[in-house]
Scaffold this motif. Structure first.
Motif, short mmCIF file in Angstrom:
data_model
loop_
_atom_site.label_atom_id
_atom_site.label_comp_id
_atom_site.label_asym_id
_atom_site.label_seq_id
_atom_site.Cartn_x
_atom_site.Cartn_y
_atom_site.Cartn_z
N ASP A 192 -11.05 -17.12 4.79
CA ASP A 192 -11.06 -15.65 4.68
C ASP A 192 -9.70 -15.06 5.03
OD1 ASP A 192 -13.68 -15.68 3.86
OD2 ASP A 192 -14.50 -15.35 5.85
N ILE A 193 -9.00 -15.67 5.99
CA ILE A 193 -7.64 -15.21 6.31
C ILE A 193 -6.73 -15.43 5.11
CG2 ILE A 193 -5.60 -15.67 7.73
CD1 ILE A 193 -7.54 -16.31 10.05
N PHE A 194 -6.83 -16.63 4.51
CA PHE A 194 -6.03 -16.94 3.32
C PHE A 194 -6.36 -15.99 2.17
CE2 PHE A 194 -5.80 -19.05 -0.83
CZ PHE A 194 -4.45 -19.39 -0.88
N LYS A 195 -7.67 -15.78 1.98
CA LYS A 195 -8.13 -14.93 0.87
C LYS A 195 -7.65 -13.49 1.04
CE LYS A 195 -12.49 -14.04 0.86
NZ LYS A 195 -13.95 -14.27 0.77
N THR A 196 -7.73 -12.96 2.26
CA THR A 196 -7.30 -11.59 2.52
C THR A 196 -5.80 -11.44 2.27
OG1 THR A 196 -9.06 -11.35 4.17
CG2 THR A 196 -7.28 -9.73 4.22
N ALA A 197 -5.03 -12.44 2.71
CA ALA A 197 -3.58 -12.43 2.47
C ALA A 197 -3.29 -12.49 0.96
CB ALA A 197 -2.92 -13.60 3.19
N TYR A 198 -4.08 -13.32 0.25
CA TYR A 198 -3.92 -13.45 -1.20
C TYR A 198 -4.18 -12.10 -1.89
CZ TYR A 198 -4.70 -15.23 -5.97
OH TYR A 198 -4.64 -15.45 -7.33
N PHE A 199 -5.26 -11.41 -1.46
CA PHE A 199 -5.58 -10.10 -2.04
C PHE A 199 -4.41 -9.13 -1.85
CE2 PHE A 199 -10.40 -10.72 -1.09
CZ PHE A 199 -10.53 -11.47 -2.24
N PHE A 200 -3.84 -9.15 -0.64
CA PHE A 200 -2.77 -8.22 -0.32
C PHE A 200 -1.51 -8.52 -1.11
CE2 PHE A 200 0.79 -6.77 2.35
CZ PHE A 200 0.45 -5.43 2.49
N ILE A 201 -1.12 -9.79 -1.14
CA ILE A 201 0.11 -10.20 -1.83
C ILE A 201 0.01 -9.99 -3.33
CG2 ILE A 201 1.59 -12.18 -2.38
CD1 ILE A 201 0.90 -13.24 0.47
N ARG A 202 -1.17 -10.30 -3.90
CA ARG A 202 -1.37 -10.20 -5.35
C ARG A 202 -1.78 -8.78 -5.79
NH1 ARG A 202 0.96 -13.96 -8.18
NH2 ARG A 202 -0.55 -13.64 -9.87
N GLU A 203 -1.78 -7.86 -4.83
CA GLU A 203 -2.10 -6.45 -5.11
C GLU A 203 -3.45 -6.32 -5.81
OE1 GLU A 203 1.17 -4.78 -7.24
OE2 GLU A 203 2.54 -4.91 -5.55
N ALA A 204 -4.46 -7.00 -5.26
CA ALA A 204 -5.83 -6.87 -5.75
C ALA A 204 -6.32 -5.46 -5.44
CB ALA A 204 -6.72 -7.92 -5.08
N PRO A 205 -7.41 -5.01 -6.09
CA PRO A 205 -7.94 -3.68 -5.78
C PRO A 205 -8.15 -3.48 -4.27
CG PRO A 205 -9.06 -4.57 -7.70
CD PRO A 205 -8.15 -5.66 -7.19
N LEU A 206 -7.96 -2.24 -3.83
CA LEU A 206 -7.98 -1.90 -2.40
C LEU A 206 -9.23 -2.42 -1.69
CD1 LEU A 206 -6.54 -0.24 -0.15
CD2 LEU A 206 -7.96 1.70 -0.85
N GLN A 207 -10.40 -2.33 -2.39
CA GLN A 207 -11.65 -2.75 -1.77
C GLN A 207 -11.59 -4.20 -1.30
OE1 GLN A 207 -11.32 -1.63 -4.99
NE2 GLN A 207 -13.18 -0.60 -5.69
N PHE A 208 -10.88 -5.03 -2.06
CA PHE A 208 -10.87 -6.47 -1.80
C PHE A 208 -10.27 -6.79 -0.43
CE2 PHE A 208 -12.05 -6.54 -6.08
CZ PHE A 208 -12.35 -7.84 -6.51
N TRP A 209 -9.05 -6.26 -0.16
CA TRP A 209 -8.41 -6.71 1.07
C TRP A 209 -8.89 -5.95 2.30
CZ3 TRP A 209 -5.09 -3.28 3.54
CH2 TRP A 209 -4.52 -2.26 2.76
N ILE A 210 -9.41 -4.72 2.14
CA ILE A 210 -9.99 -4.01 3.30
C ILE A 210 -11.23 -4.74 3.78
CG2 ILE A 210 -11.22 -1.92 4.01
CD1 ILE A 210 -9.27 -0.29 2.38
N CYS A 211 -12.12 -5.11 2.84
CA CYS A 211 -13.34 -5.83 3.21
C CYS A 211 -13.03 -7.26 3.66
CB CYS A 211 -14.32 -5.83 2.03
SG CYS A 211 -15.03 -4.19 1.72
N GLY A 212 -11.91 -7.80 3.18
CA GLY A 212 -11.48 -9.12 3.65
C GLY A 212 -11.19 -9.10 5.15
#
Length: 249
Positions: free
Chosen positions: A197-217
């Protein structure tokens, strides 16, 4: 010439890192459940694992697939959703089989078409879980088809998808709290949850995924850490009990 070679090398390394990260995203979510699956299969005891975790992930990933049709995001995240759904059905199949096998007295069969809310997601046959998710998928697909042009609806689906996934550890957290124990739960699974989940949240942030993704991560990582804290607290409490039990023997 040197700067050309340097640019080409950095481009190649960049692509390689991107491919590795995408691959990790696709299969990384499955890895935490391998130790839990092996533990249940070896001990023939599924009581320590909450099937509500499977429900949360099935709903989250089905909604994420629906969200993709309204607002396209990266393919690795889409592929991950399909793989996670297959994994959750595999976990459910094992748990149902083990629980039915461990029944001393044959209880009344509980199935999805009974429509009994008291036994929701606690059915005695695997087909009922498949039927429930089929109904959910048909309804959500129909709504997405009708309301795809409404941005608010699409964004709400995206939020519900990642929020439900963020809360997937909550059933396990509550179960541990009620039992005042983490017995039967794979600590390796939770540790891998946290790392993933730490890796996934960082991935969301770096890859500029939709805002919902990394906040909920971030919320998901917080719940993982609370479960690990439960492991520390309850294992410390359980150790004196085991010592007294050994002395009593």
């Amino acid at each position: 010439m040197d700067w050309v070679i340097s640019d080409e090398l950095s481009l190649t390394v960049g692509h390689l890192v991107g491919w590795v990260s995408a691959g990790a995203m696709i299969i990384g979510g499955v890895i935490p459940y391998i130790p839990q699956y092996k533990q249940i299969k070896q001990t023939q005891d599924a009581e320590g694992f909450s099937l509500l975790v499977c429900l949360a992930l099935l709903i989250a990933n089905t909604l994420r697939i629906m969200f993709w049709f309204g607002k396209h995001f990266e393919y690795p995240l889409l592929i991950q959703s399909f793989i996670m759904n297959i994994t959750m059905f595999t976990m459910i199949h094992l748990c149902v089989r083990v629980r039915n096998k461990n029944q001393i007295m044959q209880a009344r069969q509980r199935i999805f078409t009974d429509f009994d809310s008291k036994f929701f997601w606690n059915w005695t046959d695997f087909q009922s879980y498949m039927d429930c998710m089929l109904v959910f998928t048909i309804v959500s697909s129909f709504l997405m088809y009708l309301l795809m042009d409404y941005v608010i609806f699409v964004e709400t689906v995206g939020f519900l998808a990642v929020f439900t996934e963020a809360m997937l550890g909550a059933p396990q957290l509550v179960k541990n709290f009620k039992n005042k124990s983490t017995e039967g739960m794979s600590i390796t699974m939770v540790a891998l949850w946290t790392f993933g989940d730490i890796f996934k949240t960082a991935y969301f942030f770096i890859r500029e995924a939709p805002l919902q993704f990394w906040i909920c991560g971030c919320l998901q990582v917080s719940i993982d850490l609370l479960i690990l804290l439960q492991v520390y607290i309850y294992r410390c409490n359980e150790e004196p009990k085991r010592s007294r039990s050994r002395r009593g023997d």
